[in-house]
Design an enzyme around this catalytic site. Structure first.
Site, short mmCIF file in Angstrom:
data_model
loop_
_atom_site.label_atom_id
_atom_site.label_comp_id
_atom_site.label_asym_id
_atom_site.label_seq_id
_atom_site.Cartn_x
_atom_site.Cartn_y
_atom_site.Cartn_z
CB CYS A 7 36.89 40.41 -13.23
SG CYS A 7 35.14 40.81 -13.07
CE1 TYR A 60 25.69 43.54 -9.22
CE2 TYR A 60 23.61 42.46 -9.78
CZ TYR A 60 24.38 43.61 -9.68
OH TYR A 60 23.85 44.83 -10.03
CB THR A 61 30.83 36.66 -8.75
OG1 THR A 61 30.88 36.64 -10.17
CG2 THR A 61 31.48 35.40 -8.20
CG HIS A 91 27.85 35.07 -13.27
ND1 HIS A 91 28.85 34.79 -14.18
CD2 HIS A 91 26.73 35.27 -14.03
CE1 HIS A 91 28.37 34.83 -15.41
NE2 HIS A 91 27.08 35.13 -15.35
#
Length: 476
Positions: free
Chosen positions: A442, A286-287, A270
């Protein structure tokens, strides 16, 4: 030197074949054994190329790749020995690394262009001389009937060389023109023949290298095109699109420095966004839902929480043209082909983004046969992010990817799961525990905590305090 070579470590083919895992990559190149595990991330051709060749003889692939001369120097630190019983073999090191030992024999192997050129010149001179003699002595003295040994072709040439008039001045001019044009024609013919043979036989290099060896000139490429933008000195990137895709959820599209550069983010990792909000420096991870195949752009799917420092106080207010500061890559997960045979995924809300990145990488790689089972929880049907893309992958790759949605507050027409991700749902939808299975989680903190407990009850290993690639249950 001889003693040093005698003490050198030797490995059998079977020993090399045992080192074919993503974290343990050996290979053979021309009877030399190399451990390239530490070189995976630096390989300009990508990690997957080396992993596929792990445990095998990669000599042909190495030669055909067309490496530049410095590639051989880069290999030296990774050499750990030789293949057993290879000392008596003839070395297969590319010929470009050692001087030619066999003298070239032009008369035996190839026609000699110089010899052919001299032959053409001789024939041209003979034809010109014959024309001059014919003019001086008369046509009758050289007809085929009186000199049967003369070739018919020479007779034709002599006929063309005949004077068209008997005037001495005209004859002299004709004779000069004949001699001049013949010399020009002979020179052009000789040059054309020599050039043709030079092209056909590759005269500039065929004496030095065997015809099968491919050594193209090194291509100068922009480092950004090879390594990715995140590996360079980062600069702010501008927002080009801001699209509302669900309640309070936006797809943010940023433009990279130029259209042909890739992000350079390893699959599973990420980036972080840093901004000053209310006088305080705030950083969040954030990915991206885009990957390295999406040249020139970076796409994020972000939920804007009204009370969130970065989302509500910064990202929600971004306008097209505004720039943000990124850092990365970050994270313990670096997915590569062959990591495992089956992956089970538990995702909630925006926790779908790292899962989607992996799903894309696996489904879009026609060599990756990893099977994925995703259970995705949302509050309502409208809160399911990237549903169209996920459904497309499940339809296009039914043997690789299966998805099951769970909604907390469903509509009357909802036909999938209802409520939360529970132990029973996981037992039905996830692959059974095994050495070739990984589970990835996740989502919101409550969901992650619950998942850890029931996954342990189902027989999966308990993840450590900090995530590692070796964990059977990996928490993003």
């Amino acid at each position: 030197m001889q003693a040093k070579m005698t003490m050198e470590t030797e490995y059998t083919v079977d020993e090399v074949a045992q080192h074919m895992e993503p974290n343990d990559v050996w290979m053979v190149i021309h009877d030399e054994v190399y451990d390239v595990t530490k070189y995976l991330l630096d390989h300009p051709g990508g990690i997957e190329v080396l992993i596929e060749a792990a445990g095998t003889d990669a000599s042909d692939s190495f030669d055909n790749a067309g490496h530049s001369d410095d590639a051989f120097d880069l290999m030296v630190p990774f050499r750990i020995g030789r293949v057993q019983n290879s000392a008596n073999k003839k070395s297969k090191i590319p010929t470009a690394m050692k001087p030619p030992t066999e003298k070239f024999n032009s008369s035996r192997d190839y026609p000699n262009p110089n010899r052919i050129t001299l032959t053409c010149l001789s024939l041209g001179i003979a034809a010109t001389s014959y024309g001059v003699l014919k003019y001086k002595c008369g046509i009758s003295a050289f007809t085929p009937s009186k000199m049967p040994q003369m070739n018919t072709l020479m007779h034709v040439l002599s006929t063309l060389a005949m004077p068209i008039t008997s005037s001495p001045s005209t004859a002299t001019g004709y004779l000069k023109g004949l001699l001049g044009s013949s010399c020009i024609l002979m020179g052009c013919t000789a040059l054309a023949i020599k050039k043709s043979f030079s092209i056909i036989m590759n005269d500039t290099s065929f004496r030095k290298l065997p015809p099968h060896l491919k050594l193209p000139k090194p291509v100068e490429r922009d480092p950004l095109l090879q390594r990715g933008w995140l590996d360079s000195v980062s600069s702010p990137v501008p927002l080009t699109k801001k699209i509302l895709i669900a309640p309070n959820v936006y797809r943010l599209v940023f433009s990279l420095p130029h259209q042909q550069v890739m992000l350079g983010l390893p699959t599973g990792q990420h980036i972080t966004i840093t901004a000053t909000v209310g006088g305080e420096k705030v950083t969040r991870s954030y990915t991206p839902v885009s990957n390295n195949l999406d040249y020139g752009i970076l796409e994020l799917v972000v939920k804007m929480y009204p009370g969130g420092k970065l989302t509500g106080g910064y990202l929600a207010n971004l306008q097209v043209g505004d720039k943000i500061h990124l850092q990365g890559p970050k994270g313990a997960m670096r997915y590569s082909y062959g990591l495992c045979k089956k992956i089970g995924m538990l995702a909630g809300g925006t926790g779908i983004t790292p899962m989607f990145q992996l799903i894309r990488a696996i489904c879009e790689n026609n060599r990756d046969t990893t099977e994925i089972s995703l259970v995705y929880a949302s509050q309502t049907e409208d809160d399911i992010l990237l549903k169209e893309e996920l459904d497309n992958f499940s339809q296009l790759y039914p043997n690789l990817f299966k998805v099951f949605y769970v909604v907390e507050r469903p509509s009357p027409t909802w036909e999938s799961g209802v409520g939360y991700i529970t132990k029973d749902v996981a037992a039905q939808r996830l692959p059974l525990p095994g050495t070739d299975v990984k589970i990835m989680v996740c989502g919101p903190a409550g969901m992650v905590s619950s998942a850890k407990k029931f996954l342990k009850e189902l027989g999966y290993e308990t993840p450590g305090a900090s995530p590692k690639m070796s964990d059977q249950v990996f928490i993003f």
